[in-house]
Design a protein around this motif. Structure first.
Motif: not given
Ligand SMILES: OC[C@H]1O[C@](O)(CO)[C@@H](O)[C@@H]1O
Length: 452
Positions: A111-113, A115-117, A230-233, A235-238, A240-242, A267-269, A346-348
């Motif tokens: 699922f997260q894969l 998202i990252t792809i 914690f997943q959001q803290l 700072g990953m989306n800083v 990812t988004f920006y 790198c993420n994927a 964070g999903w699993l």
């Molecule tokens: O890989 C980064 C992405 O992974 C997540 O932290 C969880 O799915 C999203 O919030 C983020 O955009």
């Protein structure tokens, strides 16, 4: 992309282009309206997540996924972008429920894969569309969200509903047929019995939302809140988004910024793949802790690199080559750390640690908390960068320490535990065992679980 900024955010565009090299660069993009464009999606997702557990409990995971993808398509057709939270609620649970427990971690992480792809492909497309001479590239960047929406509709049509959800909705016979199909063998009696027993126990809980507030579910509720927070803290989306905004702020040109975002997205994927191959062998806790250590070190290096060049006045002078290289390399290593720990886990973990009776409600809490903090970080990033400067990375590094201690002390290992027997993990936990056990006994729930 400049044409996009010019059309929708002319003030930001003007500020970016009028800034002098001697001005404070940290505040170049500081605009609450610009960040609202990104963060508002998560605000909508947050509202959605409040209703989503009712929908998936009543209609099952399968129908929820199909209807969510149709909404996704409608959203994509309307405004070029839609984030469908029903997916976030139903997909991880669905995968954890139908997966054989030995491979549950790996399968759930796909699922997260995905998202990252998705993020990586978006970065590549942005890079390519930005090159379009007529300045229309952003239309394509936004509108192509239709493609994954269509893929999801077609894919979801071929999926069976999860046996757990069918049993929960009183269709035991159909559930057994599906289980036989999914497992590819008729030898499913044992597992089926466990599923029915878990569902019986779950039926005693009439109101999953208020149940979740009872003391016996305190550990579950704690996890449903702490893990997404914690997943959001991290700072990953800083990043990812920006990433392009960040790279432009620290002196990269427009194309170099989009190119760097592409590299880090890669790198993420790729690193997410690593977690898929390791999670069911090394377990969840080790990945969390290793990823945390890696992110912590990288955040300090990035803070030091930016701090040494931009100082507190945000004025870097001439930037040497080593600087760009250091930042991109350490952002990549940081992203890899996240991608094989907090990203997929964070999903699993939330999808597998809740007993069926509160599973959808707890997953709803998990997603809502995730959306609140994704929203908050997306909204305040440019202001934080403007005020905290390179200290922003130290801020996130601090939280990485806190979350790692939390995992070390409180998270039970769920590797190789069948999802129907997950209550045992809590009952055997040195910290939580007392009140999980005593309240279970109090309620005289006949233990439907065999020993692990
Ligand atoms: O890989 C980064 C992405 O992974 C997540 O932290 C969880 O799915 C999203 O919030 C983020 O955009």
């Amino acid at each position: 992309m400049d044409p996009f900024l010019k059309k929708f955010f002319p003030d930001v565009y003007a500020k970016e282009h009028n800034i002098k090299p001697t001005d404070n660069q940290y505040c170049k993009f500081d605009s609450q309206v610009l960040t609202l464009f990104t963060s508002s999606l998560y605000l909508a997702a947050l509202v959605d997540s409040i209703f989503a557990s009712k929908v998936t409990r009543a209609f099952g995971r399968h129908l929820t996924m199909i209807s969510a993808s149709v909404l996704f398509l409608a959203g994509a057709a309307l405004n070029g972008f839609a984030q469908q939270v029903l997916m976030l609620i139903s997909v991880p649970i669905y995968v954890s429920e139908v997966a054989p427990y030995k491979y549950r971690g790996a399968l759930n992480m796909l699922f997260q894969l995905a998202i990252t792809i998705g993020i990586f492909v978006a970065n590549i497309l942005n890079y390519l569309f930005a090159k379009m001479e007529n300045g229309e590239g952003w239309h394509y960047s936004l509108g192509l969200a239709r493609v994954p929406a269509i893929m999801i509709i077609i894919g979801a049509m071929f999926l069976p509903d999860s046996p757990n959800s069918l049993i929960e909705r009183g269709q035991a016979e159909k559930a057994k047929e599906e289980l036989i199909k999914i497992r590819g063998t008729n030898d499913v009696d044992e597992e089926f019995k466990d599923l029915v027993a878990a569902s019986e126990a779950s039926k005693q809980v009439k109101h999953p939302w208020s149940s979740l507030l009872k003391s016996e579910y305190r550990p579950h509720l704690t996890m449903a809140i702490a893990i997404p927070f914690f997943q959001q803290l991290t700072g990953m989306n800083v990043i990812t988004f920006y990433a392009p905004v960040l790279f432009k702020t620290i002196g990269f040109g427009g194309t170099a910024s989009l190119m760097s975002a592409m590299i880090t997205g890669d790198c993420n994927a790729l690193a997410t793949l690593v977690s898929i191959f390791t999670v069911d062998k090394v377990g969840r806790r080790k990945l969390f802790l290793e990823g945390g250590a890696q992110m912590f070190i990288c955040q300090l290096v990035i803070a030091a690199a930016i701090g040494s060049k931009f100082g507190t006045d945000g004025n870097p002078g001439v930037l040497p080559k080593w600087f760009a290289l250091t930042v991109v390399v350490f952002i990549c290593i940081y992203m890899a750390g996240f991608a094989w720990s907090w990203g997929p886990l964070g999903w699993l973990v939330p999808s597998e640690i809740f007993p069926l009776e509160v599973r959808s409600a707890a997953q709803s809490v998990n997603v809502s908390v995730n959306m609140i903090f994704t929203f908050a970080i997306a909204q305040v990033f440019t202001a934080m960068l403007c005020h905290m400067k390179f200290g922003l990375f130290i801020f996130f590094a601090f939280f990485v320490i806190v979350m790692s201690i939390f995992i070390y002390k409180f998270l039970p290992e769920t590797k190789s535990v069948p999802i129907e027997e997950i209550s045992l993990v809590w009952e055997n936990h040195p910290y939580y065992n007392e009140f999980v056990k005593s309240s279970a006994q109090k309620k005289k729930i006949a233990a439907p679980y065999s020993q692990v």
